[in-house]
Motif scaffolding. Structure first.
Motif, mmCIF file in Angstrom:
data_model
loop_
_atom_site.group_PDB
_atom_site.id
_atom_site.type_symbol
_atom_site.label_atom_id
_atom_site.label_comp_id
_atom_site.label_asym_id
_atom_site.label_seq_id
_atom_site.Cartn_x
_atom_site.Cartn_y
_atom_site.Cartn_z
ATOM 1 N N ASN A 340 -30.020 22.110 -42.337
ATOM 2 C CA ASN A 340 -28.673 21.963 -42.900
ATOM 3 C C ASN A 340 -27.888 21.009 -41.994
ATOM 4 O O ASN A 340 -27.184 21.417 -41.083
ATOM 5 N N LEU A 341 -28.002 19.710 -42.291
ATOM 6 C CA LEU A 341 -27.386 18.706 -41.431
ATOM 7 C C LEU A 341 -25.873 18.669 -41.569
ATOM 8 O O LEU A 341 -25.187 18.123 -40.693
ATOM 9 N N VAL A 342 -25.328 19.226 -42.663
ATOM 10 C CA VAL A 342 -23.884 19.187 -42.860
ATOM 11 C C VAL A 342 -23.171 20.174 -41.950
ATOM 12 O O VAL A 342 -22.101 19.895 -41.418
ATOM 13 N N GLU A 343 -23.758 21.353 -41.739
ATOM 14 C CA GLU A 343 -23.111 22.407 -40.959
ATOM 15 C C GLU A 343 -23.833 22.717 -39.651
ATOM 16 O O GLU A 343 -23.529 23.703 -38.993
ATOM 17 N N THR A 344 -24.805 21.898 -39.257
ATOM 18 C CA THR A 344 -25.572 22.187 -38.051
ATOM 19 C C THR A 344 -24.747 21.911 -36.797
ATOM 20 O O THR A 344 -23.793 21.132 -36.804
#
Length: 463
Positions: A340-344
């Motif tokens: 999850n690159l958006v919330e990592t």
């Protein structure tokens, strides 16, 4: 512009004061050297006279005494000659110093003349600006005289506008009250008209417009001449028992149906049109929602791609910068949730030279500070910014780490202008311009500045 010229004039005056002080110091030193030279010459003359006296006394002595005196005075003569040689060397050195000071004085004199010329130019420009300021003040006063009547007219118009607005507001309140009263009257009239229509309809339903037979022996008013205008009912001698029940049922149905609405079709057409409009709006909103979801999905995908690319570039630069700052070891950036690159989140894993890999929380204060500097420099290498401000980032670093930090800072300064607040002399050596805050004699803070590229060898020697 005048403030800038004033500051420049003040700086030139301070430079002139410094040059005059340097000239006075040079003249004082030259006088001391001349006095010293004269003293050396006097001592040389005294020594030569003493030698001549000694030679005369030697001529008067016997052979033994002469030999003893020769040995004694030879020693004295050797000492005197050595003193004379030292005095001559000192004299020559003083002469060279006087020559250098003369050259320095000539240079300072030239700079003084240049500074005086510049000051005269600045004074002329200052006088020109003052004349221009006076001229502008005169123009401003002229415009002010022209503007004052217009301002008075504007104030009067504004007062009139305020009065008219108040009158309009009062009229609007009166009109609103009249409209509200008219609405109440119209509503009351409508209710009365509906009540009258209901009574008329009830009378019609109960009695109908029929013709009654009037007996001749019945006294009373004469019936109206309504022949042919009303319905002639047949004469009924006996009523059906169910007729009263049906009549009551029909009357109840009619009352439940209520009065007839002649505007029902118009209202239906209006509501249908409004329904179609609202339906079209809802369809447009659904379409816009779908388009926005599509755009958000595309932006998320682009964000993921750009984040992944930037993260990889920063990680590579961070590894190189970390090794350069620590003189060895290794470090890397790790994602807490790679799926999850958006919330990592991002974690820093570092291995210092001669130690095992560990998290940032287990490092000392100076090690954490140097690791943070490595991350900031990595970001600047990937995406350089015009200006970067750092506040005492080297406070917890030792001399070796400060040296590596300074070298890397000088490399990055080719692309980015750094403003650094520091108390470390090693960091100051990398600066082009130094600003210092000091307390003056009046206990007020003063700002002093120095450009290191303008510092000459003569200035360093004079200090």
């Amino acid at each position: 512009e005048s403030e800038s010229l004033a500051r420049q004039l003040e700086w030139q005056k301070s430079q002139l004061t410094g040059i005059e002080a340097g000239l006075q110091d040079s003249a004082s030193l030259q006088n001391r050297l001349i006095a010293s030279q004269r003293e050396v010459e006097s001592r040389s003359s005294d020594t030569q006279a003493a030698i001549r006296n000694i030679n005369a006394k030697l001529a008067e002595l016997s052979a033994d005494e002469l030999q003893e005196q020769v040995a004694y005075w030879s020693t004295r003569a050797a000492v005197s000659e050595q003193s004379l040689a030292d005095a001559n060397a000192k004299k020559e050195e003083r002469g060279n110093e006087i020559t250098r000071l003369d050259v320095r004085r000539a240079e300072l004199t030239a700079r003084l003349r240049e500074t005086e010329t510049l000051l005269n130019g600045l004074d002329a420009e200052k006088n020109s600006l003052r004349e221009r300021e006076s001229r502008l003040h005169g123009e401003i006063e002229t415009l002010r005289v022209q503007i004052e009547p217009a301002e008075k007219d504007l104030e009067a118009a504004e007062r009139e506008e305020t009065r008219l607005q108040e009158t309009e507001a009062a009229a609007q309140r009166s009109f609103a009250n009249a409209e509200r009263l008219y609405g109440h009257v119209q509503l009351e009239h409508t209710r009365k008209q509906e009540a009258l229509d209901n009574l008329r309809q009830k009378i019609t339903d109960d009695f109908g417009l029929v013709m009654f037979e009037y007996a001749e022996d019945v006294s009373g008013p004469v019936p109206l001449p309504l022949d042919g205008m009303v319905e002639q009912l047949p004469v009924v001698t006996e009523l059906d028992p169910k007729l009263e029940e049906q009549l009551t049922h029909y009357r109840a149905q009619i009352r439940r149906m209520g009065p007839i609405n002649p505007d029902a079709k118009t209202e239906f057409d209006t509501e249908s049109e409004r329904y179609q409009f609202m339906k079209t709006q809802v369809d447009d909103l659904h379409k816009a929602q779908a388009d926005l979801k599509h755009v958000v999905a595309e932006l998320d995908e682009l964000t993921k791609q750009e984040f992944s690319r930037t993260f990889d570039a920063v990680d590579r630069q961070f590894r190189e910068t970390f090794v350069r700052l620590f003189g060895g070891g290794s470090a890397r950036l790790a994602l807490t949730d790679p799926e999850n690159l958006v919330e990592t989140g991002i974690e820093i894993e570092a291995r210092l030279p001669g130690r095992r890999e560990q998290g940032l929380a287990l490092l000392s204060g100076g090690e954490r500070s140097l690791t943070a500097i490595a991350l900031v420099f990595a970001l600047l290498k990937v995406s350089p910014t015009p200006v970067c401000v750092m506040d005492e980032v080297d406070a917890m670093l030792d001399e070796a780490n400060v040296g590596r930090f300074r070298d890397l800072l000088m490399d990055l300064s080719r692309e980015t202008q750094f403003i650094i607040i520091t108390h470390n002399r090693n960091t100051v050596q990398a600066a082009d311009v130094i600003y210092g805050i000091t307390m003056g004699r009046d206990s007020a803070s003063q700002v002093i500045s120095l450009r290191l590229d303008q510092v000459t060898d003569d200035m360093l020697k004079s200090r």
